[in-house]
Scaffold this motif. Structure first.
Motif, PDB file in Angstrom:
ATOM      1  N   GLU A  15       1.780 -73.967  27.221  1.00  0.00           N
ATOM      2  CA  GLU A  15       2.291 -72.757  26.203  1.00  0.00           C
ATOM      3  C   GLU A  15       3.485 -72.986  25.554  1.00  0.00           C
ATOM      4  OE1 GLU A  15       2.568 -67.389  26.566  1.00  0.00           O
ATOM      5  OE2 GLU A  15       3.751 -68.401  28.205  1.00  0.00           O
ATOM      6  N   PRO A  16       4.205 -73.415  25.903  1.00  0.00           N
ATOM      7  CA  PRO A  16       5.471 -73.968  24.933  1.00  0.00           C
ATOM      8  C   PRO A  16       5.668 -75.550  24.645  1.00  0.00           C
ATOM      9  CG  PRO A  16       6.431 -74.373  27.410  1.00  0.00           C
ATOM     10  CD  PRO A  16       4.896 -73.867  27.039  1.00  0.00           C
ATOM     11  N   ARG A  17       4.075 -75.850  24.439  1.00  0.00           N
ATOM     12  CA  ARG A  17       4.125 -77.441  23.873  1.00  0.00           C
ATOM     13  C   ARG A  17       2.974 -76.889  22.181  1.00  0.00           C
ATOM     14  NH1 ARG A  17       4.731 -78.539  29.034  1.00  0.00           N
ATOM     15  NH2 ARG A  17       6.565 -79.778  29.598  1.00  0.00           N
ATOM     16  N   THR A  18       2.643 -75.955  23.194  1.00  0.00           N
ATOM     17  CA  THR A  18       1.394 -75.701  21.854  1.00  0.00           C
ATOM     18  C   THR A  18       1.324 -74.796  20.894  1.00  0.00           C
ATOM     19  OG1 THR A  18      -0.385 -74.704  23.508  1.00  0.00           O
ATOM     20  CG2 THR A  18      -0.054 -76.745  23.496  1.00  0.00           C
ATOM     21  N   VAL A  19       1.769 -73.215  20.987  1.00  0.00           N
ATOM     22  CA  VAL A  19       2.240 -72.427  20.561  1.00  0.00           C
ATOM     23  C   VAL A  19       3.068 -72.411  19.373  1.00  0.00           C
ATOM     24  CG1 VAL A  19       2.747 -69.330  20.487  1.00  0.00           C
ATOM     25  CG2 VAL A  19       1.163 -70.848  22.102  1.00  0.00           C
ATOM     26  N   GLY A  20       2.235 -71.775  18.270  1.00  0.00           N
ATOM     27  CA  GLY A  20       2.999 -72.508  16.948  1.00  0.00           C
ATOM     28  C   GLY A  20       2.966 -73.159  16.382  1.00  0.00           C
ATOM     29  N   ARG A  21       2.118 -74.654  17.069  1.00  0.00           N
ATOM     30  CA  ARG A  21       0.980 -75.708  15.963  1.00  0.00           C
ATOM     31  C   ARG A  21       0.005 -75.342  15.746  1.00  0.00           C
ATOM     32  NH1 ARG A  21       6.098 -76.936  17.045  1.00  0.00           N
ATOM     33  NH2 ARG A  21       5.995 -78.065  15.332  1.00  0.00           N
ATOM     34  N   THR A  22       0.199 -76.338  15.299  1.00  0.00           N
ATOM     35  CA  THR A  22      -1.006 -76.253  13.594  1.00  0.00           C
ATOM     36  C   THR A  22      -1.861 -77.352  14.228  1.00  0.00           C
ATOM     37  OG1 THR A  22       0.164 -75.603  11.865  1.00  0.00           O
ATOM     38  CG2 THR A  22      -2.291 -76.275  11.317  1.00  0.00           C
ATOM     39  N   SER A  33     -17.999 -83.169  26.540  1.00  0.00           N
ATOM     40  CA  SER A  33     -17.573 -82.114  26.716  1.00  0.00           C
ATOM     41  C   SER A  33     -17.567 -80.748  25.888  1.00  0.00           C
ATOM     42  CB  SER A  33     -15.973 -82.413  27.110  1.00  0.00           C
ATOM     43  OG  SER A  33     -16.456 -83.903  27.819  1.00  0.00           O
ATOM     44  N   LEU A  34     -18.733 -81.146  24.724  1.00  0.00           N
ATOM     45  CA  LEU A  34     -18.316 -80.006  23.797  1.00  0.00           C
ATOM     46  C   LEU A  34     -20.021 -79.076  24.076  1.00  0.00           C
ATOM     47  CD1 LEU A  34     -17.254 -81.747  20.610  1.00  0.00           C
ATOM     48  CD2 LEU A  34     -16.083 -80.460  22.342  1.00  0.00           C
ATOM     49  N   ARG A  35     -20.345 -79.190  25.025  1.00  0.00           N
ATOM     50  CA  ARG A  35     -21.714 -79.203  24.886  1.00  0.00           C
ATOM     51  C   ARG A  35     -22.379 -77.272  25.177  1.00  0.00           C
ATOM     52  NH1 ARG A  35     -20.432 -80.411  30.359  1.00  0.00           N
ATOM     53  NH2 ARG A  35     -22.299 -82.294  30.757  1.00  0.00           N
ATOM     54  N   ARG A  36     -20.947 -76.775  25.478  1.00  0.00           N
ATOM     55  CA  ARG A  36     -21.021 -75.097  25.202  1.00  0.00           C
ATOM     56  C   ARG A  36     -20.739 -74.682  23.562  1.00  0.00           C
ATOM     57  NH1 ARG A  36     -18.721 -71.804  30.017  1.00  0.00           N
ATOM     58  NH2 ARG A  36     -19.605 -70.286  28.696  1.00  0.00           N
ATOM     59  N   GLN A  37     -20.637 -75.744  22.935  1.00  0.00           N
ATOM     60  CA  GLN A  37     -20.381 -75.321  21.383  1.00  0.00           C
ATOM     61  C   GLN A  37     -21.293 -76.117  20.304  1.00  0.00           C
ATOM     62  OE1 GLN A  37     -16.869 -75.042  19.622  1.00  0.00           O
ATOM     63  NE2 GLN A  37     -18.670 -74.505  17.962  1.00  0.00           N
ATOM     64  N   ALA A  38     -21.645 -74.226  20.040  1.00  0.00           N
ATOM     65  CA  ALA A  38     -22.667 -74.142  19.533  1.00  0.00           C
ATOM     66  C   ALA A  38     -22.787 -75.228  17.868  1.00  0.00           C
ATOM     67  CB  ALA A  38     -22.766 -73.267  18.637  1.00  0.00           C
ATOM     68  N   GLY A  39     -23.711 -75.930  17.345  1.00  0.00           N
ATOM     69  CA  GLY A  39     -23.411 -76.783  16.141  1.00  0.00           C
ATOM     70  C   GLY A  39     -22.221 -77.696  17.068  1.00  0.00           C
ATOM     71  N   GLY A  40     -21.715 -78.267  17.547  1.00  0.00           N
ATOM     72  CA  GLY A  40     -21.326 -79.396  18.017  1.00  0.00           C
ATOM     73  C   GLY A  40     -20.692 -79.716  17.513  1.00  0.00           C
ATOM     74  N   GLU A  41     -19.683 -81.356  17.273  1.00  0.00           N
ATOM     75  CA  GLU A  41     -18.661 -81.583  16.897  1.00  0.00           C
ATOM     76  C   GLU A  41     -18.254 -80.958  15.444  1.00  0.00           C
ATOM     77  OE1 GLU A  41     -16.177 -85.949  16.035  1.00  0.00           O
ATOM     78  OE2 GLU A  41     -17.947 -85.655  16.676  1.00  0.00           O
ATOM     79  N   ASP A  42     -19.205 -81.230  14.385  1.00  0.00           N
ATOM     80  CA  ASP A  42     -18.731 -80.615  13.264  1.00  0.00           C
ATOM     81  C   ASP A  42     -18.355 -79.410  13.146  1.00  0.00           C
ATOM     82  OD1 ASP A  42     -19.473 -82.832  12.766  1.00  0.00           O
ATOM     83  OD2 ASP A  42     -21.843 -82.503  11.875  1.00  0.00           O
ATOM     84  N   ALA A  47     -14.248 -75.711  12.241  1.00  0.00           N
ATOM     85  CA  ALA A  47     -13.461 -74.270  13.321  1.00  0.00           C
ATOM     86  C   ALA A  47     -11.910 -74.529  13.798  1.00  0.00           C
ATOM     87  CB  ALA A  47     -14.591 -73.619  14.727  1.00  0.00           C
ATOM     88  N   ILE A  48     -11.558 -74.994  14.559  1.00  0.00           N
ATOM     89  CA  ILE A  48      -9.836 -75.668  14.349  1.00  0.00           C
ATOM     90  C   ILE A  48      -9.233 -76.327  13.883  1.00  0.00           C
ATOM     91  CG2 ILE A  48     -10.904 -74.840  16.892  1.00  0.00           C
ATOM     92  CD1 ILE A  48     -10.173 -77.833  17.086  1.00  0.00           C
ATOM     93  N   VAL A  49      -9.994 -77.011  13.097  1.00  0.00           N
ATOM     94  CA  VAL A  49      -7.929 -78.157  12.241  1.00  0.00           C
ATOM     95  C   VAL A  49      -7.697 -77.534  11.344  1.00  0.00           C
ATOM     96  CG1 VAL A  49      -8.217 -80.177  11.369  1.00  0.00           C
ATOM     97  CG2 VAL A  49      -9.481 -80.719  12.700  1.00  0.00           C
ATOM     98  N   LEU A 120      -6.862 -83.341  21.023  1.00  0.00           N
ATOM     99  CA  LEU A 120      -6.575 -81.945  20.157  1.00  0.00           C
ATOM    100  C   LEU A 120      -5.130 -83.045  18.969  1.00  0.00           C
ATOM    101  CD1 LEU A 120      -6.984 -78.608  21.231  1.00  0.00           C
ATOM    102  CD2 LEU A 120      -8.870 -80.103  20.493  1.00  0.00           C
ATOM    103  N   HIS A 121      -5.144 -82.961  18.143  1.00  0.00           N
ATOM    104  CA  HIS A 121      -4.193 -83.593  17.287  1.00  0.00           C
ATOM    105  C   HIS A 121      -2.996 -82.330  16.805  1.00  0.00           C
ATOM    106  CE1 HIS A 121      -4.683 -88.269  18.326  1.00  0.00           C
ATOM    107  NE2 HIS A 121      -6.437 -87.642  17.831  1.00  0.00           N
ATOM    108  N   LEU A 122      -1.691 -82.662  17.122  1.00  0.00           N
ATOM    109  CA  LEU A 122      -0.945 -81.327  16.972  1.00  0.00           C
ATOM    110  C   LEU A 122      -0.413 -81.687  15.563  1.00  0.00           C
ATOM    111  CD1 LEU A 122      -0.486 -79.368  20.284  1.00  0.00           C
ATOM    112  CD2 LEU A 122      -2.127 -78.907  18.608  1.00  0.00           C
TER     113      LEU A 122
END
Length: 312
Positions: A15-22, A33-42, A47-49, A120-122
């Motif tokens: 929480e204190p290390r990530t909230v507010g960061r982009t 580790s992305l097997r549950r992600q529809a559409g995979g890595e792309d 969606a997040i970057v 994840l790079h912030l």
């Protein structure tokens, strides 16, 4: 493993290390580790970057970040994570965060470089690494839906929105919105053994094998007692015992037996030394001195005191 207290320790560390960061970048080293992600890595990258992390929330063993776009608008979906059996979230600053050395009673010091799967790079130069030895955990995005009861979705949530992929998960015993009498009634409606009901995430979330054994020992209740055989008072006693033992574990940083669970800085938890039943086979019961027994149960083991937790 990790169970609710361990995941909450991770949430509080994030929480204190990530909230507010982009999120400025995504690095995928193992697509499993992305097997549950529809559409995979792309799809995940799109969606997040560039999105800002505005809250980190937990319900049971599920974690998720709320996402806002560059204009401050709600993204409509969350970045969800589950640690599985061996997942870790490790935060590294631009100067690095070395693992804390293990104390003799704290467990082994983990290697922060092994089993890194996703990073994840912030925007401040820090990095969130998802490590997972056994590959049962993962990250994915999920659209937001409203909690059925309209209350805050979980610890850390600003409102009732939660990922659709976690909507089936019941509230946990550290959630202020959890209705203990209602959970006790659900347990008493079932014929299944009380331990299996404590492990059923649709009944009450976050409890795993360790804390189920500890709760049942504290409540003097045998693991294979049918739920329907419990009085409301005893069912509530079991739930309160589970909540109390998890609060104590949370205060101790969780339970670490090996390097599979550490907090975001690589520290092990201390609670293993306070366990009364789990992992104590043949050791004397702290309450009566009778040897703790271990028996097979649901492809796991149950630890109990045959005197304090007699068959009723």
């Amino acid at each position: 493993m990790p169970e609710l207290p361990e995941v909450e320790v991770v949430r509080r560390g994030l929480e204190p290390r990530t909230v507010g960061r982009t999120i400025s970048g995504l690095e995928v080293l193992d697509a499993r580790s992305l097997r549950r992600q529809a559409g995979g890595e792309d799809r995940l990258r799109a969606a997040i970057v560039g999105r800002t992390l505005t809250a980190v929330v937990r319900r049971g063993k599920f974690l998720w970040w709320r996402l806002h776009d560059e204009d401050g608008a709600e993204a409509g979906e969350a970045l969800a994570a589950h640690l599985g059996m061996s997942g870790q979230m490790r935060v590294t600053t631009p100067h690095g965060v070395p693992s804390a050395p293990a104390l003799p009673d704290q467990g082994p010091a983990p290697d922060p470089l092994r089993h890194r799967r996703v990073s994840l790079h912030l925007d401040d130069g820090s990095r969130i690494d998802f490590l997972d030895q056994r590959l049962f955990g993962g990250l994915w995005t999920s659209p937001l839906v409203e909690a059925a009861d309209g209350r805050a979705a979980g610890l850390g949530s600003p409102d009732a929105l939660l990922p659709a992929s976690a909507a089936h998960i019941a509230r946990d015993l550290l959630d202020p919105a959890a209705d203990l009498p209602a959970i006790a009634r659900r347990i008493r409606e079932r014929r299944a053994p009380v331990k299996s009901l404590l492990l059923a995430q649709e009944v009450v979330s976050g409890i795993g094998n360790i804390y189920a054994d500890e709760a049942l020992w504290r409540a003097r209740t045998r693991y294979d007692t049918p739920g329907e055989a419990l009085s409301q008072r005893r069912a509530l006693s079991v739930l309160r015992a589970a909540g109390e033992v998890m609060e104590r574990a949370l205060a101790a940083g969780g339970t670490s037996f090996d390097a599979l669970y550490v907090d975001v800085e690589g520290n092990s938890g201390w609670f293993a030394r306070e366990l009364a039943a789990y992992g104590r086979e043949r050791e004397p019961c702290p309450r009566c001195g009778t040897a703790i027994r271990r028996v097979p149960f649901m492809n796991r083991s149950s630890h109990f005191c045959p005197r304090c937790q007699r068959r009723r």
